[in-house]
Scaffold this active site. Structure first.
Site, PDB file in Angstrom:
ATOM      1  N   CYS A  67       0.786  -1.233   0.000  1.00 20.24           N
ATOM      2  CA  CYS A  67       0.000   0.000   0.000  1.00 20.24           C
ATOM      3  C   CYS A  67       0.816   1.280   0.000  1.00 20.24           C
ATOM      4  O   CYS A  67       0.560   2.192  -0.792  1.00 20.24           O
ATOM      5  CB  CYS A  67      -0.980   0.001   1.177  1.00 20.24           C
ATOM      6  SG  CYS A  67      -0.211   0.051   2.820  1.00 20.24           S
ATOM      7  N   HIS A 105      -2.375   1.297   7.001  1.00 24.40           N
ATOM      8  CA  HIS A 105      -2.634   1.321   5.564  1.00 24.40           C
ATOM      9  C   HIS A 105      -2.565   2.766   5.085  1.00 24.40           C
ATOM     10  O   HIS A 105      -2.816   3.703   5.856  1.00 24.40           O
ATOM     11  CB  HIS A 105      -4.014   0.722   5.269  1.00 24.40           C
ATOM     12  CG  HIS A 105      -4.397   0.727   3.825  1.00 24.40           C
ATOM     13  ND1 HIS A 105      -3.681   0.070   2.859  1.00 24.40           N
ATOM     14  CD2 HIS A 105      -5.430   1.337   3.174  1.00 24.40           C
ATOM     15  CE1 HIS A 105      -4.255   0.241   1.683  1.00 24.40           C
ATOM     16  NE2 HIS A 105      -5.317   1.012   1.851  1.00 24.40           N
ATOM     17  N   ASP A 120      -7.832   3.817  -4.193  1.00 25.34           N
ATOM     18  CA  ASP A 120      -6.938   2.882  -3.517  1.00 25.34           C
ATOM     19  C   ASP A 120      -6.476   1.811  -4.502  1.00 25.34           C
ATOM     20  O   ASP A 120      -7.269   0.998  -4.965  1.00 25.34           O
ATOM     21  CB  ASP A 120      -7.656   2.235  -2.328  1.00 25.34           C
ATOM     22  CG  ASP A 120      -6.701   1.581  -1.335  1.00 25.34           C
ATOM     23  OD1 ASP A 120      -5.598   1.196  -1.761  1.00 25.34           O
ATOM     24  OD2 ASP A 120      -7.059   1.459  -0.157  1.00 25.34           O
TER      25      ASP A 120
END
Length: 268
Positions: A67, A105, A120
């Site tokens: 991420c 995250h 995302d």
């Protein structure tokens, strides 16, 4: 940033304008072209959260990442294209419904046309299209139905098919804020990234994942799994399915130099 090289990595022509349709297309192409993977942890490679290092890895070396890497670089690309894009921290929900640690995250929030959109490309299976942060109704996506709910302290809970995924902070953060947690994720025996080996991306019909020697393809909701029986077959799968050429294979989880503390984080 060499925007032309990045767009070429995604297979995208230079966009005409930083609008929602373009943002949607960029997100789709990023997910399809750049895999979610944690190979660096099991190859003994340091995770460097600087734009130059991420560009070299994802664009020049045609790798993927997790991420902080994927959303960190994608946010920089969006800003270069004229978007108001910022990183936001999130806490990931565990299977038992409790929250993971802060900055667990990193996701992107894009402010566009007086709306905020959640983008995302670094969470594995997630939305393929931007999600409206102010939406109160369920939002349909090729990968499921998403619901964004108000949470304590002004945060936002993101649910996929009724299951909580993560709690998103409303305030933006610089990429450097995520360096300590990225190091923890890459080194701690308690991190799921040190316990597992994965490389995954969505396809037009589902998803393909290579986890160690297991190749898993989901096609129209049907899961197919095969065990690859040689190093040559595993290398070929990385190259064919993910465009990744490896001179050596990652070591099994638990045996990587990073998990033994032999490498330190590279601070920006």
């Amino acid at each position: 940033m060499d925007v032309d090289a990045y767009l070429d990595r995604l297979g995208v022509a230079w966009p005409a304008a930083p609008d929602l349709a373009t943002l949607r297309h960029l997100q789709e192409r990023h997910l399809a072209a750049v895999p979610f993977e944690n190979l660096s942890i099991h190859l003994g490679e340091p995770v460097e959260l600087t734009e130059d290092a991420l560009f070299g890895k994802i664009v020049r070396r045609r790798r993927g990442g997790f991420c902080y890497e994927l959303n960190g670089l994608f946010a920089a690309l969006l800003r270069s294209l004229g978007y108001d894009a910022a990183l936001h921290a999130a806490q990931v929900f565990r299977p038992d419904g409790t929250l993971g640690p802060p900055l667990d995250h990193a996701a992107i929030v894009v402010s566009l046309d007086e709306e905020d959109w959640l983008v995302d490309v670094g969470f594995g299976r997630f939305s393929r299209h931007p999600l409206r942060l102010s939406g109160v109704d369920a939002q349909s996506d090729p990968d499921g139905e998403f619901l964004l709910l108000d949470a304590p302290h002004g945060d936002v809970d993101v649910l996929l098919d009724g299951k909580p995924q993560y709690r998103l902070e409303r305030r933006p953060r610089p990429l450097s804020d995520f360096v300590p947690m990225a190091w923890w994720q890459a080194t701690s025996p308690s991190s799921h990234f040190t316990k597992s080996l994965t490389c995954s991306r969505p396809t037009s019909q589902g998803r393909v994942t290579l986890s160690g020697d297991r190749l898993i393809e989901t096609v129209d909701g049907v899961r197919h799994e095969v065990v690859l029986e040689s190093e040559a077959a595993i290398r070929l799968a990385y190259r064919v399915y993910f465009g990744i050429a490896l001179s050596r294979l990652p070591t099994p989880p638990g045996e990587s130099p990073l998990t033994r503390g032999e490498l330190s984080p590279t601070l920006p």
